[in-house]
Design an enzyme around this catalytic site. Structure first.
Site, PDB file in Angstrom:
ATOM      1  CG  ASP A   8      -2.233  -0.869   0.818  1.00 16.89           C
ATOM      2  OD1 ASP A   8      -2.227  -1.532  -0.238  1.00 16.89           O
ATOM      3  OD2 ASP A   8      -3.184  -0.887   1.624  1.00 16.89           O
TER       4      ASP A   8
ATOM      5  CG  HIS B  35      -4.553   0.838  -1.988  1.00 13.44           C
ATOM      6  ND1 HIS B  35      -5.443   1.829  -2.346  1.00 13.44           N
ATOM      7  CD2 HIS B  35      -5.051   0.294  -0.848  1.00 13.44           C
ATOM      8  CE1 HIS B  35      -6.426   1.892  -1.466  1.00 13.44           C
ATOM      9  NE2 HIS B  35      -6.206   0.985  -0.544  1.00 13.44           N
TER      10      HIS B  35
ATOM     11  CG  HIS C 178      -1.177  -5.431   2.243  1.00 19.92           C
ATOM     12  ND1 HIS C 178      -0.613  -4.269   2.729  1.00 19.92           N
ATOM     13  CD2 HIS C 178      -2.482  -5.130   1.992  1.00 19.92           C
ATOM     14  CE1 HIS C 178      -1.528  -3.315   2.753  1.00 19.92           C
ATOM     15  NE2 HIS C 178      -2.672  -3.808   2.320  1.00 19.92           N
TER      16      HIS C 178
ATOM     17  CG  HIS D 110      -5.241  -4.940   4.469  1.00 19.34           C
ATOM     18  ND1 HIS D 110      -5.517  -4.199   3.346  1.00 19.34           N
ATOM     19  CD2 HIS D 110      -6.251  -5.845   4.583  1.00 19.34           C
ATOM     20  CE1 HIS D 110      -6.654  -4.636   2.803  1.00 19.34           C
ATOM     21  NE2 HIS D 110      -7.114  -5.624   3.538  1.00 19.34           N
TER      22      HIS D 110
HETATM   23 MN   LIG Z   1      -4.473  -2.564   2.203  1.00 22.43          MN
END
Ligand SMILES: [Mn+2]
Length: 272
Positions: A68, A101, A151, A228
């Site tokens: 991310d 992402h 993640h 996350h």
């Molecule tokens: Mn995430």
């Protein structure tokens, strides 16, 4: 944006990074005992800079990012430029894992595409495609003798680290129902067994403490270190599943930013 950074230079740096990353496996075994771990960044360049200063000060060689990098904040390009430069200079053993992402489906909606349109009005489409090609070459998971780093969470049908060896790189937007999708999206939950649907959306799941303990026991590991999920704002991290999982965040727009330093079978959480 660094005004000197032109489209052509960025384009070359992305291509060079894709070449380097594509020769590496989707699951990385870390030999180093000391590791500086960074959680979600979301375009927060200052937090990346702060983490790198700590790595320098503490003389840490292995740096692991939990995914991310883009969306939400407005410096995703600066964040990626810094990470790509470090990869190409080989100045650290730098491992950057994929987050949800780092998929086209998400980063077309939550700010990254808009940022590229603003910063590269002529060429944003090509840069955007190249970045998503790069994201598809990021590894999904790393592990030491004691910890696994990812993640989101443990995908359905995965009972140990050996089941993660089948992870595939090259997917621009992994599909629901695949382990590539669930490793980016799943979250731990207390008071459940097995898996139940997660409010994050179709194909995302919550997993219980039984899933975590089976995974760790079958893998000979003691803990999961992940990002996350936003922790309590004033804390920057939280524990789940009898402290076998720690969730950290390093983006200052989400909570107080922390990093985590691993030393063999122990770790310390540090405010930055
Ligand atoms: Mn995430």
């Amino acid at each position: 944006m660094n005004n000197e950074l032109k489209y052509g230079e960025l384009d070359e740096l992305i291509k060079e990074t894709i070449n380097i990353l594509s020769s590496k496996p989707p699951i990385i075994n870390i030999e180093d005992k000391t590791i500086l771990v960074v959680g979600d960044i979301h375009g927060d360049y200052e937090s990346v800079d702060a983490a790198l200063r700590i790595a320098d000060k503490d003389n840490v060689n292995t740096l692991l990012f939990l995914g991310d990098y883009v969306d939400r904040g407005d410096k995703s390009v600066e964040v990626l430029h810094t990470l790509m430069t470090l990869i190409s200079d080989n100045s650290f053993n730098l491992i950057i894992l994929r987050g949800d992402h780092e998929t086209r489906e998400i980063n077309s909606e939550y700010g990254f595409l808009e940022e590229l349109k603003n910063k590269f009005p002529e060429k944003y489409g090509e840069i955007y495609d190249l970045f998503n090609e790069l994201f598809a070459q990021l590894p999904y998971v790393a592990y030491t003798k004691y910890y696994v780093f990812l993640h989101g969470g443990i995908p359905r049908g995965v009972s140990g680290i050996k089941d993660l060896k089948s992870l595939r790189k090259g997917l621009i937007s992994p599909s629901p129902g695949t382990i590539e999708f669930e490793i980016l999206w799943n979250d731990p939950a207390e008071y459940i067994n097995g898996y139940i649907p997660n409010i994050r959306g179709d194909g995302t799941y919550l997993f219980g403490v039984d899933v975590t303990m089976d995974f760790l026991n079958n893998s000979g590991l003691t803990g999961i270190i992940r990002g996350h999920d936003p922790p309590p704002y004033d804390k920057g991290y939280y524990f789940s599943h009898n402290n076998h999982i720690v969730t950290i965040n390093t983006c200052r727009f989400i909570s107080k930013p922390v990093i985590l330093e691993v030393y063999g079978d122990e770790y310390e959480i540090i405010y930055i």
